[in-house]
Design a protein around this motif. Structure first.
Motif, PDB file in Angstrom:
ATOM      1  N   THR A 188       0.825  -1.188   0.000  1.00  0.00           N
ATOM      2  CA  THR A 188       0.000   0.000   0.000  1.00  0.00           C
ATOM      3  C   THR A 188       0.859   1.237   0.000  1.00  0.00           C
ATOM      4  O   THR A 188       2.040   1.223   0.327  1.00  0.00           O
ATOM      5  N   ALA A 189       0.245   2.395  -0.345  1.00  0.00           N
ATOM      6  CA  ALA A 189       0.977   3.658  -0.361  1.00  0.00           C
ATOM      7  C   ALA A 189       1.486   3.992   1.018  1.00  0.00           C
ATOM      8  O   ALA A 189       2.587   4.489   1.202  1.00  0.00           O
ATOM      9  N   ALA A 190       0.666   3.724   2.064  1.00  0.00           N
ATOM     10  CA  ALA A 190       1.088   4.044   3.421  1.00  0.00           C
ATOM     11  C   ALA A 190       2.317   3.233   3.813  1.00  0.00           C
ATOM     12  O   ALA A 190       3.260   3.741   4.401  1.00  0.00           O
ATOM     13  N   THR A 191       2.301   1.958   3.459  1.00  0.00           N
ATOM     14  CA  THR A 191       3.445   1.112   3.790  1.00  0.00           C
ATOM     15  C   THR A 191       4.691   1.558   3.057  1.00  0.00           C
ATOM     16  O   THR A 191       5.789   1.552   3.597  1.00  0.00           O
ATOM     17  N   SER A 192       4.551   1.972   1.769  1.00  0.00           N
ATOM     18  CA  SER A 192       5.705   2.350   0.975  1.00  0.00           C
ATOM     19  C   SER A 192       6.389   3.598   1.522  1.00  0.00           C
ATOM     20  O   SER A 192       7.549   3.844   1.219  1.00  0.00           O
ATOM     21  N   HIS A 193       5.683   4.402   2.322  1.00  0.00           N
ATOM     22  CA  HIS A 193       6.281   5.594   2.918  1.00  0.00           C
ATOM     23  C   HIS A 193       6.800   5.335   4.328  1.00  0.00           C
ATOM     24  O   HIS A 193       7.336   6.244   4.958  1.00  0.00           O
ATOM     25  N   ASP A 194       6.644   4.118   4.814  1.00  0.00           N
ATOM     26  CA  ASP A 194       7.145   3.795   6.142  1.00  0.00           C
ATOM     27  C   ASP A 194       8.676   3.762   6.122  1.00  0.00           C
ATOM     28  O   ASP A 194       9.267   3.058   5.299  1.00  0.00           O
ATOM     29  N   PRO A 195       9.349   4.514   7.009  1.00  0.00           N
ATOM     30  CA  PRO A 195      10.822   4.572   6.979  1.00  0.00           C
ATOM     31  C   PRO A 195      11.482   3.210   7.117  1.00  0.00           C
ATOM     32  O   PRO A 195      12.460   2.918   6.432  1.00  0.00           O
ATOM     33  N   ALA A 196      10.962   2.361   8.002  1.00  0.00           N
ATOM     34  CA  ALA A 196      11.552   1.038   8.187  1.00  0.00           C
ATOM     35  C   ALA A 196      11.420   0.204   6.917  1.00  0.00           C
ATOM     36  O   ALA A 196      12.366  -0.489   6.506  1.00  0.00           O
ATOM     37  N   ALA A 197      10.252   0.266   6.270  1.00  0.00           N
ATOM     38  CA  ALA A 197      10.041  -0.493   5.041  1.00  0.00           C
ATOM     39  C   ALA A 197      10.964   0.008   3.942  1.00  0.00           C
ATOM     40  O   ALA A 197      11.513  -0.784   3.163  1.00  0.00           O
ATOM     41  N   ARG A 198      11.173   1.309   3.880  1.00  0.00           N
ATOM     42  CA  ARG A 198      12.058   1.860   2.842  1.00  0.00           C
ATOM     43  C   ARG A 198      13.512   1.470   3.100  1.00  0.00           C
ATOM     44  O   ARG A 198      14.259   1.191   2.153  1.00  0.00           O
ATOM     45  N   ARG A 199      13.923   1.447   4.358  1.00  0.00           N
ATOM     46  CA  ARG A 199      15.295   1.006   4.656  1.00  0.00           C
ATOM     47  C   ARG A 199      15.500  -0.436   4.226  1.00  0.00           C
ATOM     48  O   ARG A 199      16.529  -0.787   3.641  1.00  0.00           O
ATOM     49  N   ILE A 200      14.517  -1.275   4.524  1.00  0.00           N
ATOM     50  CA  ILE A 200      14.594  -2.671   4.102  1.00  0.00           C
ATOM     51  C   ILE A 200      14.625  -2.753   2.573  1.00  0.00           C
ATOM     52  O   ILE A 200      15.388  -3.522   1.978  1.00  0.00           O
ATOM     53  N   GLY A 201      13.797  -1.934   1.933  1.00  0.00           N
ATOM     54  CA  GLY A 201      13.743  -1.929   0.470  1.00  0.00           C
ATOM     55  C   GLY A 201      15.069  -1.539  -0.157  1.00  0.00           C
ATOM     56  O   GLY A 201      15.539  -2.199  -1.104  1.00  0.00           O
ATOM     57  N   ALA A 204       8.469  -3.822  -4.265  1.00  0.00           N
ATOM     58  CA  ALA A 204       7.238  -3.751  -3.484  1.00  0.00           C
ATOM     59  C   ALA A 204       7.293  -2.646  -2.439  1.00  0.00           C
ATOM     60  O   ALA A 204       6.271  -2.028  -2.121  1.00  0.00           O
ATOM     61  N   ARG A 205       8.485  -2.375  -1.891  1.00  0.00           N
ATOM     62  CA  ARG A 205       8.622  -1.383  -0.821  1.00  0.00           C
ATOM     63  C   ARG A 205       8.958   0.011  -1.333  1.00  0.00           C
ATOM     64  O   ARG A 205       8.612   1.013  -0.699  1.00  0.00           O
ATOM     65  N   LEU A 206       9.650   0.085  -2.490  1.00  0.00           N
ATOM     66  CA  LEU A 206      10.138   1.379  -2.968  1.00  0.00           C
ATOM     67  C   LEU A 206       9.455   1.855  -4.238  1.00  0.00           C
ATOM     68  O   LEU A 206       9.454   3.054  -4.526  1.00  0.00           O
ATOM     69  N   GLY A 207       8.899   0.925  -4.994  1.00  0.00           N
ATOM     70  CA  GLY A 207       8.458   1.255  -6.333  1.00  0.00           C
ATOM     71  C   GLY A 207       9.559   0.944  -7.328  1.00  0.00           C
ATOM     72  O   GLY A 207      10.742   0.860  -6.975  1.00  0.00           O
ATOM     73  N   ALA A 208       9.187   0.786  -8.604  1.00  0.00           N
ATOM     74  CA  ALA A 208      10.152   0.370  -9.618  1.00  0.00           C
ATOM     75  C   ALA A 208      11.247   1.410  -9.834  1.00  0.00           C
ATOM     76  O   ALA A 208      12.411   1.076 -10.020  1.00  0.00           O
ATOM     77  N   GLY A 209      10.895   2.700  -9.814  1.00  0.00           N
ATOM     78  CA  GLY A 209      11.869   3.748 -10.096  1.00  0.00           C
ATOM     79  C   GLY A 209      13.004   3.790  -9.099  1.00  0.00           C
ATOM     80  O   GLY A 209      14.183   3.776  -9.470  1.00  0.00           O
ATOM     81  N   SER A 210      12.665   3.827  -7.814  1.00  0.00           N
ATOM     82  CA  SER A 210      13.695   3.896  -6.778  1.00  0.00           C
ATOM     83  C   SER A 210      14.522   2.618  -6.730  1.00  0.00           C
ATOM     84  O   SER A 210      15.746   2.656  -6.561  1.00  0.00           O
ATOM     85  N   ALA A 211      13.867   1.473  -6.890  1.00  0.00           N
ATOM     86  CA  ALA A 211      14.603   0.210  -6.889  1.00  0.00           C
ATOM     87  C   ALA A 211      15.552   0.151  -8.071  1.00  0.00           C
ATOM     88  O   ALA A 211      16.684  -0.338  -7.950  1.00  0.00           O
ATOM     89  N   ALA A 212      15.121   0.672  -9.231  1.00  0.00           N
ATOM     90  CA  ALA A 212      15.966   0.642 -10.412  1.00  0.00           C
ATOM     91  C   ALA A 212      17.225   1.466 -10.213  1.00  0.00           C
ATOM     92  O   ALA A 212      18.313   1.084 -10.637  1.00  0.00           O
TER      93      ALA A 212
END
Length: 324
Positions: A2-15, A251-259
């Motif tokens: 979800t959008a809320a999860t993708s903005h979670d700092p912990a989830a983004r660090r893991i991503g 899943a955590r960052l979106g395709a752009g940031s992961a790329a």
């Protein structure tokens, strides 16, 4: 995710951690292949061992994704497309890649493969009539200028065999770009991990058939023990895990940031190749590498018109990726 999860700092660090690990592991397959070549084997041996040892993992992944997926069953047309994609994306691309690695340093190999987004963009323009913006032409020009700079420097330092190796790796990148350009709608219908699992099974079958036609399969059972250990590491840590890591990052960052995290792969190989393989590093190679990374980052940043999946698929390899 979800959008809320993708903005979670912990989830983004893991991503970001998953994306970085996936990029380095994807790239490290070239290091392992170079080590295997020291035991007198060739690209077909390396590819056959990699595919056969990773096959059980991808079969399990395919079964798992099929059971949990709510998507419709695979149609006959989709099955035919999976056969084509499996041959293009993980058989031909990986074969050309490993063959090219017999002649070029790992740093140049990874830079050429890193041009995948530009190839996908050009295929989209010529085959599907997609428009290419001016900034994308600029990004492609910068990327190719950087590769040309590194290529000329490697030609000067290592000799004319670099020309053959670069051509083979270029074919690997083009084959994988075709896989990426053709896989977009199929990914939407059956899912990315499911497609990767099925395509890897097809690729393994194609590789086994190739091996049986070219040589005695008993040869594959008579190799030095270190070759099998290196192949097992390649299958698990440089083939299967990067796929799951990269998809977790998307899943955590979106395709752009992961790329954009994929730039770590070519950079890591410049130094890993020097450290583990004794490959030379020159100032021209470093400048060329920086130019290529800048061009691809410009092309793949969020908001660009290029195909997003081109930036994070496996082996990448093709292997992408994952890369090859």
């Amino acid at each position: 995710m979800t959008a809320a999860t993708s903005h979670d700092p912990a989830a983004r660090r893991i991503g970001f951690t998953l994306a970085a690990a996936g990029a380095v592991l994807f790239s490290a397959k070239a290091i392992l292949a170079k080590f295997q070549y020291r035991y007198g084997i060739d690209a077909l041996d390396v590819l056959a061992l990699r595919m056969l040892l990773s096959l059980p993992l991808f079969v399990a992944l395919g079964i798992h994704e099929s059971r949990r997926s709510a998507r419709a069953p695979i149609s006959r047309r989709d099955f035919g497309l999976i056969l084509i994609l499996g041959v293009l994306g993980y058989y031909l691309s990986s074969l050309f890649d490993f063959w090219g690695l017999e002649y070029v340093p790992v740093s140049l190999e990874r830079l050429i493969l890193f041009l995948n987004p530009t190839f996908v963009l050009l295929i989209g323009m010529f085959a599907f009539g997609r428009k290419v913006a001016r900034k994308e032409w600029v990004a492609m020009a910068v990327s190719y200028a950087g590769v040309a700079l590194v290529f000329v420097e490697n030609l000067r330092v290592q000799g004319e065999h670099v020309l053959l190796g670069s051509g083979l790796v270029l074919l690997a990148a083009l084959s994988y770009a075709l896989y990426l350009a053709m896989s977009g709608q199929l990914i939407q219908r059956i899912g990315s991990l499911r497609l990767v699992a099925y395509a890897m099974c097809v690729s393994t079958a194609a590789t086994v058939l190739h091996y049986l036609l070219m040589r005695d399969p008993a040869h594959l059972l008579q190799l030095p023990a270190p070759v099998y250990w290196l192949a097992l590491v390649n299958a698990i840590f440089c083939t299967f895990l990067p796929v799951t890591f990269t998809m977790g990052a998307v899943a955590r960052l979106g395709a752009g940031s992961a790329a954009q995290m994929s730039v770590i792969g070519p950079v890591s190989l410049v130094f890993l190749g020097a450290w583990l393989l004794g490959e030379p590093i020159t100032a021209v190679q470093l400048v060329g590498t920086a130019v290529v990374l800048g061009g691809v980052l410009l092309l793949t940043r969020p908001g660009a018109n290029s195909v997003p999946v081109a930036n994070f698929a496996a082996d990448s390899d093709p292997d992408e990726e994952t890369r090859g």
